[in-house]
Design a protein around this motif. Structure first.
Motif, short mmCIF file in Angstrom:
data_model
loop_
_atom_site.label_atom_id
_atom_site.label_comp_id
_atom_site.label_asym_id
_atom_site.label_seq_id
_atom_site.Cartn_x
_atom_site.Cartn_y
_atom_site.Cartn_z
N GLN A 73 -2.92 -7.02 2.04
CA GLN A 73 -2.91 -5.81 1.21
C GLN A 73 -2.91 -6.13 -0.28
O GLN A 73 -3.58 -5.45 -1.06
CB GLN A 73 -1.71 -4.93 1.58
CG GLN A 73 -1.84 -4.27 2.93
CD GLN A 73 -0.78 -3.22 3.19
OE1 GLN A 73 0.07 -2.95 2.34
NE2 GLN A 73 -0.81 -2.62 4.36
N ILE A 101 -7.03 1.17 3.55
CA ILE A 101 -6.41 -0.17 3.46
C ILE A 101 -5.27 -0.27 4.47
O ILE A 101 -5.12 -1.29 5.16
CB ILE A 101 -5.90 -0.42 2.03
CG1 ILE A 101 -7.08 -0.52 1.05
CG2 ILE A 101 -5.05 -1.69 1.96
CD1 ILE A 101 -6.67 -0.58 -0.41
N ASN A 102 -4.48 0.77 4.57
CA ASN A 102 -3.36 0.81 5.49
C ASN A 102 -3.80 0.54 6.93
O ASN A 102 -3.14 -0.21 7.67
CB ASN A 102 -2.67 2.17 5.39
CG ASN A 102 -1.48 2.31 6.30
OD1 ASN A 102 -0.65 1.43 6.40
ND2 ASN A 102 -1.40 3.46 6.97
N GLU A 129 0.40 -9.30 6.60
CA GLU A 129 -0.21 -8.04 6.18
C GLU A 129 0.02 -7.79 4.68
O GLU A 129 -0.85 -7.23 4.00
CB GLU A 129 0.33 -6.88 7.01
CG GLU A 129 -0.60 -5.69 6.95
CD GLU A 129 -0.26 -4.58 7.92
OE1 GLU A 129 -1.06 -3.64 8.00
OE2 GLU A 129 0.79 -4.62 8.58
N THR A 130 1.16 -8.21 4.16
CA THR A 130 1.40 -8.08 2.73
C THR A 130 0.37 -8.88 1.95
O THR A 130 -0.19 -8.40 0.94
CB THR A 130 2.82 -8.58 2.37
OG1 THR A 130 3.78 -7.71 2.98
CG2 THR A 130 3.03 -8.57 0.86
N THR A 160 -5.87 -3.29 7.29
CA THR A 160 -5.07 -4.52 7.33
C THR A 160 -4.29 -4.62 8.64
O THR A 160 -4.09 -5.72 9.16
CB THR A 160 -4.09 -4.61 6.14
OG1 THR A 160 -3.21 -3.48 6.14
CG2 THR A 160 -4.85 -4.69 4.83
N VAL A 163 0.82 -1.22 0.00
CA VAL A 163 0.00 0.00 0.00
C VAL A 163 0.85 1.27 0.00
O VAL A 163 0.36 2.35 -0.35
CB VAL A 163 -0.96 -0.01 1.22
CG1 VAL A 163 -0.24 0.37 2.51
CG2 VAL A 163 -2.15 0.91 0.98
N GLU A 189 -6.43 -6.91 -1.18
CA GLU A 189 -7.29 -5.72 -1.17
C GLU A 189 -6.96 -4.79 -2.33
O GLU A 189 -7.85 -4.23 -2.97
CB GLU A 189 -7.14 -4.99 0.16
CG GLU A 189 -8.26 -4.02 0.47
CD GLU A 189 -9.60 -4.69 0.59
OE1 GLU A 189 -10.61 -4.04 0.23
OE2 GLU A 189 -9.68 -5.87 1.01
#
Length: 289
Positions: free
Chosen positions: A260, A178-179, A256-257, A182, A43, A263
């Motif tokens: 993201q 998104i940041n 988290e990657t 997640t 992101v 998404e």
């Protein structure tokens, strides 16, 4: 590109102000040390960076100074970039998962290496100047009659509105959502929960009882100031060492990657459209900064 009615000298003045700012203290794009070294979330490609923020503010200052000058007001905000934050963008990768640099932990505990000065937005002095700037009217004060001052039309939205129209407005709301989302979802992921348990067990052997790194940070910052410095440093060192032995940062980052990328893939057209508009805003601003 020059502002409407702006003398070339005003634009050049904006450049000279920019050149006086010390950029060596600015946050860097890449984490260069610690457990988060070279890690970058997907992101981040869509989030506003600190240099972009400074470029836009410099341009706004130049245009707004010229506009206010047309109405006879001095407008002299401090040069942007002189009070940098600790993070390059709102992902804050260096400390997204808590403290991750053992050297910093040994020196500063959980505190940032350099204190971040509180920034307050600049405002023109006087009720009329504030009205010309952005049509602000304080309670109990009367604004100039109509939408003009001294026989000249005030731009729609005041001088601030004029500069926003010339440069455009940067918007990374979707990427910012998104940041945040997640990061919140990460806390509930089974892989994160598992590595938290491993980290907590490691911390237990050092004499600390926490369920997650975030809980450790909260307690450290709520501790009494007097005599707490060495205790905080000891805890921060144990925190980083347990993150290293459990590979917590890489687990968090991997989870988290994955979130993201999923998404971003789902919302890529909207994100790309937003990025294209933002790139144009930065390009517009660069002509005045």
């Amino acid at each position: 590109m020059e502002s409407e009615g702006a003398p070339r000298g005003q634009v050049e003045a904006g450049n000279s102000i920019a050149e006086t700012v010390d950029k060596t203290a600015w946050p860097q794009a890449d984490v260069d040390s610690g457990l988060a070294k070279d890690l970058k979330l997907p992101v981040e490609a869509y989030l506003q960076t600190y240099p972009e923020q400074v470029t836009i503010q410099q341009a706004n200052n130049t245009l707004q100074r010229d506009c206010m000058g047309r109405f006879g007001f001095d407008f002299a905000p401090p040069a942007p970039g002189s009070h940098p934050p600790g993070e390059y963008n709102s992902a804050n990768m260096k400390r997204r998962y808590g403290i991750t640099d053992l050297g910093e932990a040994r020196q500063h505990g959980y505190q940032p290496p350099e204190p971040v000065e509180e920034w307050t937005p600049y405002e023109p002095e006087g009720e009329v100047a504030n009205y010309v700037f952005d049509l602000t009217v304080s309670e109990g004060q009367s604004a100039p009659t109509g939408q003009d001052y001294q026989g000249m039309d005030i731009p729609e939205g005041g001088c601030r509105g004029e500069s926003d129209r010339i440069i455009g407005e940067f918007g990374d709301e979707l990427a910012s959502k998104i940041n945040v989302d997640t990061f919140q979802r990460l806390k509930q992921d089974p892989r994160a929960i598992q590595v938290n348990q491993e980290w907590a067990a490691c911390m237990q052997t050092r004499g600390y009882s926490f369920t997650s790194p975030l809980e450790a940070i909260d307690q450290a910052f709520s501790a009494p100031a007097d005599g707490a410095a060495q205790d905080e440093i000891s805890q921060a060192v144990a925190d980083v060492e347990c993150k290293k032995s459990t590979d917590l940062v890489n687990v968090y980052f991997s989870v988290e990657t994955e979130m993201q990328e999923e998404e971003i893939g789902r919302q890529r057209p909207a994100l790309d459209e937003q990025k294209e508009k933002n790139d144009q805003v930065v390009q517009n601003a660069a002509a005045y900064s």
